[in-house]
Design an enzyme around this catalytic site. Structure first.
Site, PDB file in Angstrom:
ATOM      1  N   ASP A 241       0.822  -1.206   0.000  1.00 65.71           N
ATOM      2  CA  ASP A 241       0.000   0.000   0.000  1.00 65.71           C
ATOM      3  C   ASP A 241       0.860   1.263   0.000  1.00 65.71           C
ATOM      4  OD1 ASP A 241      -1.340  -2.289   1.061  1.00 65.71           O
ATOM      5  OD2 ASP A 241      -2.921  -1.013   1.886  1.00 65.71           O
ATOM      6  N   HIS A 243      -1.110   4.475  -0.578  1.00 64.78           N
ATOM      7  CA  HIS A 243      -2.161   5.317   0.005  1.00 64.78           C
ATOM      8  C   HIS A 243      -1.904   6.813  -0.113  1.00 64.78           C
ATOM      9  CE1 HIS A 243      -5.322   2.788   1.520  1.00 64.78           C
ATOM     10  NE2 HIS A 243      -4.459   1.978   2.127  1.00 64.78           N
ATOM     11  N   ASP A 270      -4.129  -0.403  -3.358  1.00 62.06           N
ATOM     12  CA  ASP A 270      -4.281   0.716  -2.433  1.00 62.06           C
ATOM     13  C   ASP A 270      -3.266   1.814  -2.725  1.00 62.06           C
ATOM     14  OD1 ASP A 270      -6.348  -0.697  -1.345  1.00 62.06           O
ATOM     15  OD2 ASP A 270      -5.640  -0.590   0.722  1.00 62.06           O
ATOM     16  N   ASP A 273      -6.405   7.117  -1.678  1.00 67.38           N
ATOM     17  CA  ASP A 273      -7.166   7.311  -0.438  1.00 67.38           C
ATOM     18  C   ASP A 273      -6.236   7.518   0.747  1.00 67.38           C
ATOM     19  OD1 ASP A 273      -9.753   7.298  -1.436  1.00 67.38           O
ATOM     20  OD2 ASP A 273     -10.036   5.143  -1.146  1.00 67.38           O
ATOM     21  N   ARG A 274      -6.817   8.133   1.784  1.00 64.40           N
ATOM     22  CA  ARG A 274      -6.102   8.442   3.024  1.00 64.40           C
ATOM     23  C   ARG A 274      -5.095   9.582   2.826  1.00 64.40           C
ATOM     24  NH1 ARG A 274      -8.707   6.246   7.367  1.00 64.40           N
ATOM     25  NH2 ARG A 274      -8.776   3.981   7.314  1.00 64.40           N
ATOM     26  N   ASN A 302      -8.472  -2.995  -2.262  1.00 68.12           N
ATOM     27  CA  ASN A 302      -9.852  -2.714  -1.867  1.00 68.12           C
ATOM     28  C   ASN A 302     -10.181  -1.224  -1.951  1.00 68.12           C
ATOM     29  OD1 ASN A 302      -8.036  -2.670   0.529  1.00 68.12           O
ATOM     30  ND2 ASN A 302      -9.862  -1.970   1.590  1.00 68.12           N
ATOM     31  N   HIS A 303      -9.145  -0.357  -1.980  1.00 70.17           N
ATOM     32  CA  HIS A 303      -9.407   1.085  -2.098  1.00 70.17           C
ATOM     33  C   HIS A 303      -9.470   1.560  -3.540  1.00 70.17           C
ATOM     34  CE1 HIS A 303      -9.592   2.951   1.927  1.00 70.17           C
ATOM     35  NE2 HIS A 303      -9.078   1.786   2.289  1.00 70.17           N
ATOM     36  N   HIS A 351      -3.641  -8.428  -3.149  1.00 72.10           N
ATOM     37  CA  HIS A 351      -3.720  -7.373  -2.149  1.00 72.10           C
ATOM     38  C   HIS A 351      -4.142  -7.891  -0.778  1.00 72.10           C
ATOM     39  CE1 HIS A 351      -4.111  -3.386  -0.480  1.00 72.10           C
ATOM     40  NE2 HIS A 351      -5.299  -3.736  -0.009  1.00 72.10           N
ATOM     41  N   ARG A 399     -12.507  -7.080   9.752  1.00 73.40           N
ATOM     42  CA  ARG A 399     -12.928  -5.919   8.965  1.00 73.40           C
ATOM     43  C   ARG A 399     -14.423  -5.906   8.674  1.00 73.40           C
ATOM     44  NH1 ARG A 399      -8.191  -3.712   6.502  1.00 73.40           N
ATOM     45  NH2 ARG A 399      -6.426  -5.129   6.616  1.00 73.40           N
ATOM     46  N   HIS A 426      -2.232  -4.743   2.477  1.00 72.95           N
ATOM     47  CA  HIS A 426      -3.544  -4.548   3.112  1.00 72.95           C
ATOM     48  C   HIS A 426      -3.496  -4.221   4.600  1.00 72.95           C
ATOM     49  CE1 HIS A 426      -7.854  -4.830   3.068  1.00 72.95           C
ATOM     50  NE2 HIS A 426      -7.971  -6.027   3.595  1.00 72.95           N
TER      51      HIS A 426
END
Length: 499
Positions: A241, A243, A270, A273-274, A302-303, A351, A399, A426
């Site tokens: 990730d 991010h 990923d 995001d964030r 997943n993002h 991922h 999750r 992840h």
């Protein structure tokens, strides 16, 4: 048996008092760990308190808060629900359950809990603020759903690059070519683009759209599971990730070299995001994909999905830096991203992780129809969302989506498919990577000091074609401009994560 003696009752009372005192001490220590952003240690501390005194709602609510920071929303939901069962008037139980629902994208459930909390404490100013924010989010979602209509054809087919002339006042990097004959992406352009991004400037939308469109065609032509061959005297670097942490991405390339035909990479989902430089990250990765289609590999996380992008900032960032059409094009392009890679027939890189059923084959993964938003169950969902667990077998995911899988599941899957190793991402890891399941499952995470608050290192893995033995490099975060993480997310999500 005889009746308990008075001394026996007194002894039991003393034991209970001692256990309760130890529980309070464990809670206080866990609170300190939480304040220092040591969230897993905080979870462990609150768990100790719960084992010593399982009837205190505050212990469950506090553990739920730590789970939320770790993005273990399913576990947070369960803890908050337990807190409410123990004390139906405990406001923080409803707060935490609402925050867990928000993290899972369950906006209407979150609103219901905020309303319940408000009925218990109608004068609480922070609660009123969160309730109003959540009501606005639900209204926005309903409005967008009402306006939404099935697209007659892909967004990419509606985009006309010739309608985006490069104005004379543009002072950024130019691709080779001209308006009449078209533009060509070059390595010089990409390097100049990275420098411009470092100065917090954008490239012209004409060039940004071209990069996305060209990358989309490459992803579209790829299978759901990509086989990558690494020559005996070659190597490949796998990153987890990122991010939206663009300056840390640049540091990876400073440490390990820019992508090229001689220096190939896999980025394992990923990307966005964030972090608040997600546009810069994804354009840089896609540009290198266009330059080196066989040596720059990107997998979906997943993002890379519409729901996550709406919640965690990427959609807002794209609209702020460019426009809504580009946000729609990214959404469409993400649906074409491959779901994983197989390195030299020996290492599977995905991922999230493995599956809720036995007997899954690589051919099953190759047959996944991936062009869609991620479903809430099934192979595609689990590839993107699952996590390893210490124990054997399978368990519900912390999750709230995907599955937790044990060492026996990993070993059986690898043996069934003739593989040596599973590499996934992840999850934040203190050292940037972690070996689980007797070393057969490796997690790699490449966003150091995640969200500017976790204090973790980042890592990447290099595989040499001759041995396919993982070699790890860890690194610290580097400074970035004063733009907070999740700056483009809704205020309600920033407050949920303490930002």
């Amino acid at each position: 048996m005889g009746e308990p003696t008075a001394n026996g009752n007194h002894s039991a009372q003393v034991d209970d008092d001692d256990a309760h005192a130890q529980a309070e001490a464990a809670k206080i220590a866990a609170n300190d760990d939480f304040k220092e952003a040591h969230y897993q240690k905080a979870v462990d501390g609150y768990t100790k308190a719960i084992l010593l005194n399982p009837d205190q709602a505050v212990y469950y609510a506090n553990r739920a808060a730590a789970h939320i920071r770790l993005e273990s929303f399913g576990s947070a939901l369960a803890d908050a629900t337990k807190a409410i069962e123990l004390d139906p008037k405990y406001i923080k139980g409803y707060y935490r359950r609402a925050d867990a629902s928000l993290g899972m994208g369950k906006m209407k459930k979150a609103l219901s809990d905020f309303k319940r909390a408000a009925s218990v404490a109608p004068r609480d100013p922070d609660l009123r603020k969160k309730l109003q924010q959540c009501e606005r989010e639900v209204k926005r979602i309903r409005f967008e759903e009402a306006l939404a209509a099935p697209a007659e054809k892909p967004v990419a087919e509606e985009i006309d690059l010739s309608s985006m002339p490069v104005e004379g006042g543009y002072d950024g990097p130019m691709m080779e070519g001209n308006e009449d004959d078209g533009y060509t992406l070059t390595r010089d352009f990409v390097i100049a683009m990275l420098e411009r991004f470092k100065d917090q400037k954008t490239i012209h939308k004409r060039f940004a759209f071209q990069i996305i469109l060209q990358a989309r065609e490459l992803f579209k032509a790829a299978p759901s599971l990509v086989d990558v061959n690494i020559a005996h005297d070659a190597h490949i670097t796998t990153c987890g990730d990122v991010h939206g942490q663009f300056y840390d991405l640049l540091n990876i390339w400073e440490l390990n070299g820019l992508p090229s035909e001689d220096n190939p990479y896999i980025f394992n989902g990923d990307f966005v995001d964030r972090g608040s430089f997600s546009v810069e990250v994804i354009l840089a990765l896609m540009a290198f994909k266009v330059l080196y289609p066989q040596h720059m590999h990107l997998a979906r996380g997943n993002h890379e999905s519409q729901g996550m992008n709406k919640l965690y900032g990427f959609e807002g960032e794209v609209k702020h830096k460019y426009n809504a059409t580009m946000a729609d094009l990214f959404r469409e392009t993400f649906c074409w991203l491959p779901l994983g890679h197989v390195l030299n027939g020996r290492v599977l890189v995905v991922h999230g992780g493995l599956f809720s059923k036995d007997g899954v084959t690589l051919d099953d993964l190759r047959r996944i129809d991936r062009y869609r938003e991620p479903p809430e169950e099934g192979l595609m969902c689990e590839l993107l969302w699952s996590d390893p667990q210490p124990g054997a077998g399978r368990a519900p995911s912390k999750r709230g989506v995907g599955v937790a899988f044990g060492a026996d599941v990993t070993r059986a899957f690898l043996e069934h498919n003739g593989l040596d190793l599973l590499v996934r991402s992840h999850e934040v890891k203190d050292n940037g990577y972690e070996l689980d399941h007797d070393g057969y499952c490796i997690t790699v995470f490449s966003a150091p000091n995640y969200c500017d608050q976790m204090g973790n290192k980042g890592a990447f893995i290099r595989f040499n074609g001759a041995t396919m033995t993982p070699q790890f490099t860890t690194f610290d975060s580097v400074p970035h401009p004063n733009v907070r993480a999740m700056a483009y997310a809704s205020n309600i999500f920033g407050s949920m994560f303490g930002m």
